[in-house]
Scaffold this motif. Structure first.
Motif, PDB file in Angstrom:
ATOM      1  N   HIS A   1     -35.286 -13.316 -49.371  1.00  0.00           N
ATOM      2  CA  HIS A   1     -34.775 -12.834 -50.658  1.00  0.00           C
ATOM      3  C   HIS A   1     -34.043 -13.932 -51.429  1.00  0.00           C
ATOM      4  O   HIS A   1     -33.435 -13.653 -52.467  1.00  0.00           O
TER       5      HIS A   1
ATOM      6  N   GLU B   1     -31.856  -3.282 -50.692  1.00  0.00           N
ATOM      7  CA  GLU B   1     -33.062  -3.791 -50.039  1.00  0.00           C
ATOM      8  C   GLU B   1     -32.697  -4.613 -48.801  1.00  0.00           C
ATOM      9  O   GLU B   1     -33.313  -4.463 -47.741  1.00  0.00           O
ATOM     10  N   LEU B   2     -31.697  -5.464 -48.926  1.00  0.00           N
ATOM     11  CA  LEU B   2     -31.257  -6.275 -47.782  1.00  0.00           C
ATOM     12  C   LEU B   2     -30.752  -5.392 -46.653  1.00  0.00           C
ATOM     13  O   LEU B   2     -31.088  -5.607 -45.484  1.00  0.00           O
TER      14      LEU B   2
ATOM     15  N   ASP C   1     -29.361  -3.193 -56.272  1.00  0.00           N
ATOM     16  CA  ASP C   1     -30.719  -3.027 -55.765  1.00  0.00           C
ATOM     17  C   ASP C   1     -31.024  -4.043 -54.669  1.00  0.00           C
ATOM     18  O   ASP C   1     -31.624  -3.707 -53.642  1.00  0.00           O
ATOM     19  N   THR C   2     -30.627  -5.291 -54.892  1.00  0.00           N
ATOM     20  CA  THR C   2     -30.855  -6.332 -53.884  1.00  0.00           C
ATOM     21  C   THR C   2     -30.070  -6.028 -52.618  1.00  0.00           C
ATOM     22  O   THR C   2     -30.597  -6.168 -51.505  1.00  0.00           O
TER      23      THR C   2
ATOM     24  N   PHE D   1     -24.065 -12.879 -49.806  1.00  0.00           N
ATOM     25  CA  PHE D   1     -24.207 -11.511 -49.305  1.00  0.00           C
ATOM     26  C   PHE D   1     -22.848 -10.954 -48.898  1.00  0.00           C
ATOM     27  O   PHE D   1     -22.479  -9.840 -49.277  1.00  0.00           O
TER      28      PHE D   1
ATOM     29  N   SER E   1     -20.621 -10.334 -51.926  1.00  0.00           N
ATOM     30  CA  SER E   1     -21.100  -9.173 -52.678  1.00  0.00           C
ATOM     31  C   SER E   1     -20.770  -7.887 -51.938  1.00  0.00           C
ATOM     32  O   SER E   1     -20.324  -6.900 -52.546  1.00  0.00           O
TER      33      SER E   1
ATOM     34  N   LEU F   1     -24.700 -10.227 -55.942  1.00  0.00           N
ATOM     35  CA  LEU F   1     -26.038  -9.665 -55.802  1.00  0.00           C
ATOM     36  C   LEU F   1     -26.073  -8.306 -56.490  1.00  0.00           C
ATOM     37  O   LEU F   1     -25.082  -7.580 -56.502  1.00  0.00           O
ATOM     38  N   THR F   2     -27.221  -7.952 -57.043  1.00  0.00           N
ATOM     39  CA  THR F   2     -27.343  -6.638 -57.676  1.00  0.00           C
ATOM     40  C   THR F   2     -27.277  -5.558 -56.602  1.00  0.00           C
ATOM     41  O   THR F   2     -27.538  -5.811 -55.416  1.00  0.00           O
TER      42      THR F   2
ATOM     43  N   VAL G   1     -31.264 -15.481 -50.665  1.00  0.00           N
ATOM     44  CA  VAL G   1     -29.851 -15.118 -50.720  1.00  0.00           C
ATOM     45  C   VAL G   1     -29.105 -15.929 -49.661  1.00  0.00           C
ATOM     46  O   VAL G   1     -29.533 -16.002 -48.512  1.00  0.00           O
TER      47      VAL G   1
END
Length: 124
Positions: free
Chosen positions: A67, A36-37, A32-33, A74, A77, A29-30, A69
């Motif tokens: 999202h 946000e999560l 940024d993602t 998650f 990442s 995951l980036t 995901v």
């Protein structure tokens, strides 16, 4: 309770994953993602605190589903970013997201940071 279990799982990963190098996950995951999560999970955690005794585990699943995901992506990442020492910047970005969603919270956050200066940032 779910967030406590997830938090303990992350601490477990942190303790054991830092001893070895890991490859970049296939579905990384980036940053940024991830931020946000984590911001949304922090809000969910506060809701869980307000409604103790209620099963709010579905909140975490909803956030990930919203999202698009997978939980495993998650976790992988998260582990990757911890090992590569990128988690601090992700958490700081998540905090900025929270403050954008609730500007009044900034005063509260600053007071807490001031009161907890001797506590490492990851433990606050």
């Amino acid at each position: 309770h779910v967030m406590k279990k997830i938090f303990c799982f992350f601490i477990f990963l942190l303790l054991f994953s830092c001893k070895e190098y890991i490859d970049k996950p296939k579905n990384l995951l980036t940053q940024d993602t991830m931020a946000e999560l984590m911001a949304e999970m922090a809000i969910n955690d506060q809701v869980s605190f307000l409604y103790q005794g209620k099963n709010l585990e579905s909140g975490t699943r909803f956030i990930l589903k919203n999202h698009k995901v997978k939980a495993n992506d998650f976790v992988e990442s998260y582990r990757y970013y911890v090992v590569n020492q990128k988690m601090k910047s992700i958490v700081e970005q998540a905090q900025k997201i929270l403050l954008e969603k609730d500007p009044k919270a900034e005063k509260h956050v600053k007071e807490k940071l001031k009161a907890n200066q001797n506590i490492p940032s990851f433990a606050r």
